[in-house]
Design a protein around this motif. Structure first.
Motif, mmCIF file in Angstrom:
data_model
loop_
_atom_site.group_PDB
_atom_site.id
_atom_site.type_symbol
_atom_site.label_atom_id
_atom_site.label_comp_id
_atom_site.label_asym_id
_atom_site.label_seq_id
_atom_site.Cartn_x
_atom_site.Cartn_y
_atom_site.Cartn_z
ATOM 1 N N ARG A 132 2.555 8.995 -3.357
ATOM 2 C CA ARG A 132 1.554 9.270 -4.390
ATOM 3 C C ARG A 132 2.140 10.153 -5.493
ATOM 4 O O ARG A 132 1.853 9.948 -6.671
ATOM 5 C CB ARG A 132 0.323 9.933 -3.783
ATOM 6 C CG ARG A 132 -0.574 8.966 -3.078
ATOM 7 C CD ARG A 132 -1.925 9.593 -2.743
ATOM 8 N NE ARG A 132 -2.473 8.895 -1.608
ATOM 9 C CZ ARG A 132 -2.364 9.306 -0.342
ATOM 10 N NH1 ARG A 132 -1.768 10.433 -0.045
ATOM 11 N NH2 ARG A 132 -2.880 8.591 0.630
ATOM 12 N N THR A 145 0.782 3.625 2.138
ATOM 13 C CA THR A 145 1.196 3.851 3.527
ATOM 14 C C THR A 145 2.344 2.931 3.928
ATOM 15 O O THR A 145 3.282 3.369 4.606
ATOM 16 C CB THR A 145 -0.002 3.666 4.478
ATOM 17 O OG1 THR A 145 -1.015 4.604 4.105
ATOM 18 C CG2 THR A 145 0.394 3.882 5.922
ATOM 19 N N GLN A 146 2.296 1.675 3.505
ATOM 20 C CA GLN A 146 3.384 0.752 3.836
ATOM 21 C C GLN A 146 4.712 1.220 3.233
ATOM 22 O O GLN A 146 5.742 1.198 3.902
ATOM 23 C CB GLN A 146 3.057 -0.657 3.339
ATOM 24 C CG GLN A 146 1.970 -1.342 4.113
ATOM 25 C CD GLN A 146 1.535 -2.633 3.456
ATOM 26 O OE1 GLN A 146 1.417 -2.727 2.232
ATOM 27 N NE2 GLN A 146 1.300 -3.648 4.276
ATOM 28 N N ALA A 171 5.484 4.267 2.349
ATOM 29 C CA ALA A 171 5.870 5.509 3.031
ATOM 30 C C ALA A 171 6.571 5.207 4.350
ATOM 31 O O ALA A 171 7.596 5.828 4.678
ATOM 32 C CB ALA A 171 4.642 6.386 3.258
ATOM 33 N N LYS A 172 6.058 4.257 5.098
ATOM 34 C CA LYS A 172 6.678 3.904 6.382
ATOM 35 C C LYS A 172 8.061 3.294 6.189
ATOM 36 O O LYS A 172 8.996 3.631 6.915
ATOM 37 C CB LYS A 172 5.784 2.942 7.161
ATOM 38 C CG LYS A 172 4.575 3.617 7.756
ATOM 39 C CD LYS A 172 3.701 2.650 8.524
ATOM 40 C CE LYS A 172 2.477 3.374 9.079
ATOM 41 N NZ LYS A 172 1.589 2.463 9.792
ATOM 42 N N SER A 191 0.856 -1.180 0.000
ATOM 43 C CA SER A 191 0.000 0.000 0.000
ATOM 44 C C SER A 191 0.896 1.235 0.000
ATOM 45 O O SER A 191 2.095 1.161 0.302
ATOM 46 C CB SER A 191 -0.907 0.017 1.229
ATOM 47 O OG SER A 191 -0.144 0.276 2.396
ATOM 48 N N THR A 248 6.320 10.681 3.456
ATOM 49 C CA THR A 248 4.878 10.805 3.639
ATOM 50 C C THR A 248 4.125 10.020 2.563
ATOM 51 O O THR A 248 4.674 9.711 1.499
ATOM 52 C CB THR A 248 4.426 12.273 3.576
ATOM 53 O OG1 THR A 248 4.671 12.773 2.247
ATOM 54 C CG2 THR A 248 5.158 13.125 4.603
ATOM 55 N N ASP A 249 2.870 9.729 2.853
ATOM 56 C CA ASP A 249 2.007 9.096 1.852
ATOM 57 C C ASP A 249 1.942 9.960 0.601
ATOM 58 O O ASP A 249 1.940 9.455 -0.518
ATOM 59 C CB ASP A 249 0.595 8.900 2.401
ATOM 60 C CG ASP A 249 0.487 7.793 3.432
ATOM 61 O OD1 ASP A 249 1.528 7.281 3.892
ATOM 62 O OD2 ASP A 249 -0.653 7.444 3.792
ATOM 63 N N ARG A 250 1.888 11.259 0.783
ATOM 64 C CA ARG A 250 1.812 12.202 -0.336
ATOM 65 C C ARG A 250 3.028 12.069 -1.255
ATOM 66 O O ARG A 250 2.911 12.112 -2.477
ATOM 67 C CB ARG A 250 1.685 13.632 0.201
ATOM 68 C CG ARG A 250 1.789 14.712 -0.853
ATOM 69 C CD ARG A 250 0.836 14.494 -1.976
ATOM 70 N NE ARG A 250 -0.255 15.411 -1.872
ATOM 71 C CZ ARG A 250 -1.339 15.305 -2.612
ATOM 72 N NH1 ARG A 250 -1.471 14.339 -3.465
ATOM 73 N NH2 ARG A 250 -2.296 16.165 -2.499
#
Length: 97
Positions: A30, A16-17, A19-20, A14, A25-27
């Motif tokens: 994306r 989020t995964q 990004a971590k 994902s 950041t998630d942004r």
């Protein structure tokens, strides 16, 4: 009779995964997707990134970062990431489905 089952063992990440794992950041993830730097499949508003594509992205980024550390020019990935501006990023609601 031959087994008609097809097994596909593909791990997907994902936003989020990723990004971590990369400490961004998630942004940012994306933005990489919108810029075409990180291939992803879109399911509604959710993105999934195949493990093979994520690993290729990381290898390419590491290779370019090493080259830059040695005084070489940035490659396509780092150049495109550094050139991204707010106007270059396509917002999710403007992406054709």
């Amino acid at each position: 009779m031959p087994d008609d089952k097809i097994e596909i063992h593909t791990t997907h990440w994902s936003v989020t995964q990723i990004a971590k794992v990369l400490n961004v950041t998630d942004r940012t993830v994306r933005n990489w997707i919108y810029a075409g730097l990180l291939p992803a499949a879109r399911f509604g508003l959710i993105y999934r990134i195949a493990d093979v594509d994520f690993q290729a992205f990381v290898r390419r980024a590491r290779k370019e970062a090493d080259r830059v550390r040695r005084g070489g020019p940035p490659g396509e990935l780092l150049t495109r990431v550094s050139e991204l501006s707010r106007d270059d990023v396509i917002e999710p609601e403007r992406i054709p489905t």
